[in-house]
Write an enzyme that holds these catalytic residues in place. Sequence first.
Site, mmCIF file in Angstrom:
data_model
loop_
_atom_site.group_PDB
_atom_site.id
_atom_site.type_symbol
_atom_site.label_atom_id
_atom_site.label_comp_id
_atom_site.label_asym_id
_atom_site.label_seq_id
_atom_site.Cartn_x
_atom_site.Cartn_y
_atom_site.Cartn_z
ATOM 1 N N ASP A 51 67.498 -6.262 3.144
ATOM 2 C CA ASP A 51 66.047 -6.087 3.187
ATOM 3 C C ASP A 51 65.473 -6.221 1.783
ATOM 4 O OD1 ASP A 51 63.605 -4.612 4.858
ATOM 5 O OD2 ASP A 51 63.648 -4.069 2.741
ATOM 6 N N TYR A 56 59.219 -7.062 -4.652
ATOM 7 C CA TYR A 56 60.353 -6.498 -5.388
ATOM 8 C C TYR A 56 60.759 -7.389 -6.566
ATOM 9 C CZ TYR A 56 61.015 -3.660 -1.138
ATOM 10 O OH TYR A 56 60.854 -2.821 -0.067
ATOM 11 N N LYS A 81 59.223 -9.413 2.945
ATOM 12 C CA LYS A 81 57.894 -8.898 3.242
ATOM 13 C C LYS A 81 56.850 -9.620 2.413
ATOM 14 C CE LYS A 81 60.161 -4.401 3.424
ATOM 15 N NZ LYS A 81 61.238 -4.788 2.480
ATOM 16 N N HIS A 114 53.680 -6.020 4.396
ATOM 17 C CA HIS A 114 54.234 -4.907 3.631
ATOM 18 C C HIS A 114 53.402 -3.626 3.741
ATOM 19 C CE1 HIS A 114 57.014 -4.214 -0.082
ATOM 20 N NE2 HIS A 114 56.975 -3.158 0.700
ATOM 21 N N LEU A 196 66.840 8.621 2.210
ATOM 22 C CA LEU A 196 67.436 9.796 1.567
ATOM 23 C C LEU A 196 66.391 10.607 0.806
ATOM 24 C CD1 LEU A 196 70.656 8.091 0.113
ATOM 25 C CD2 LEU A 196 70.264 9.010 2.410
ATOM 26 N N ILE A 234 67.930 1.604 5.865
ATOM 27 C CA ILE A 234 68.267 0.644 4.803
ATOM 28 C C ILE A 234 68.423 1.358 3.459
ATOM 29 C CG2 ILE A 234 67.407 -1.496 5.831
ATOM 30 C CD1 ILE A 234 64.697 -0.927 4.419
ATOM 31 N N LYS A 236 69.506 2.207 -0.364
ATOM 32 C CA LYS A 236 69.590 1.368 -1.563
ATOM 33 C C LYS A 236 70.446 2.061 -2.607
ATOM 34 C CE LYS A 236 66.922 1.930 -4.867
ATOM 35 N NZ LYS A 236 66.931 2.605 -6.203
ATOM 36 N N SER A 237 71.291 1.296 -3.286
ATOM 37 C CA SER A 237 72.028 1.787 -4.441
ATOM 38 C C SER A 237 72.487 0.580 -5.246
ATOM 39 C CB SER A 237 73.247 2.620 -4.016
ATOM 40 O OG SER A 237 73.960 3.072 -5.159
ATOM 41 N N VAL A 238 72.725 0.786 -6.522
ATOM 42 C CA VAL A 238 73.335 -0.262 -7.332
ATOM 43 C C VAL A 238 74.734 0.156 -7.776
ATOM 44 C CG1 VAL A 238 71.131 -1.174 -8.158
ATOM 45 C CG2 VAL A 238 72.287 0.633 -9.463
ATOM 46 N N ARG A 242 78.830 4.115 -4.212
ATOM 47 C CA ARG A 242 77.834 4.649 -3.275
ATOM 48 C C ARG A 242 77.477 3.621 -2.213
ATOM 49 N NH1 ARG A 242 73.937 7.468 -7.807
ATOM 50 N NH2 ARG A 242 75.333 9.220 -8.316
ATOM 51 N N SER A 245 80.312 3.895 0.172
ATOM 52 C CA SER A 245 80.304 5.188 0.853
ATOM 53 C C SER A 245 79.199 5.262 1.899
ATOM 54 C CB SER A 245 80.125 6.306 -0.178
ATOM 55 O OG SER A 245 80.001 7.566 0.443
ATOM 56 N N ASN A 246 78.028 4.726 1.572
ATOM 57 C CA ASN A 246 76.903 4.771 2.503
ATOM 58 C C ASN A 246 77.175 3.984 3.777
ATOM 59 O OD1 ASN A 246 75.423 6.336 0.739
ATOM 60 N ND2 ASN A 246 74.173 4.649 -0.039
#
Length: 281
Positions: A51, A56, A81, A114, A196, A234, A236-238, A242, A245-246
């Site tokens: 997504d 962005y 979007k 959006h 989260l 959805i 998000k992590s960089v 993680r 894990s998600n």
Amino acid sequence: MRQMQQTTVPELTLGNGLRIPQLGFGVWQVSQEEVVAAVSTALEAGYRSIDTAAAYGNEEGVGEALRRSGLERGELFVTTKLANPDQGYDATLRAFEASLGRLNLDTVDLYLVHWPMPRRNLYVPTWKALERLYAEGRVRAIGVSNFQRPHLERVMEEGGITPMVNQIELHPLLTQADMRSFDAKHGIVTEAWSPLGQGKLLGHPTVVAVAEAHGRTPAQVLLRWHIQLGNVVIPKSVTPERIRSNFQVFDFELSRAEMDRISGLNTDSRFGPDPDDFDGA
């Protein structure tokens, strides 16, 4: 290229019969420099739904990660979007072509408005442009993001197609029960952004206690809560650990009591803008 995981993600059916993975990977606030590595890690972990959004500023990086993955286009579910300044019928059509170019794709699976930006009052002609793109086969599904009930009702009344997805801020402090009920009544799939609570729920005692009971991370418990509610989610992590894990949320289940405890945290608190007042870029 690393070995791709083949974990099966549950899917939900949109109003036109298209199937959307219930867990995807979001790239909000991920820089163009970071996004190729982040999306590549997500795809390796097993995510197949990505997504992004014109606003962005990372569509090019997303497209590059998809290309590098070696995955067939049919294995991927790509959402982008429309940026707020590009609302309006003709501007929307031009903006869509620009997004396709940046993503280096011929079609996207889901295209969203959006924000409604009600004071600008362009979301109905914007929606009609999305309907045209859908009729022409340029997108496989169309929907909205951050739409409240009055915005949805107007689009359904003045447009020809009911939005297939409504992507909204949704987490245990903002459970959006009324909005989810409205969406379900009209065959609209609810998708959660900021699932989260922008990380602010990871240390909440209730969430931590449930996580400890299952030997899981708080993030995994929150994502599992979304899955069991029936949301598309959805995260998000960089951080590679993680991201992986998600994705590990399909081999345990929360009890009804645990679901209710987490839902009981609701205070109707937003971390993002109020859609009724937001007219920003």
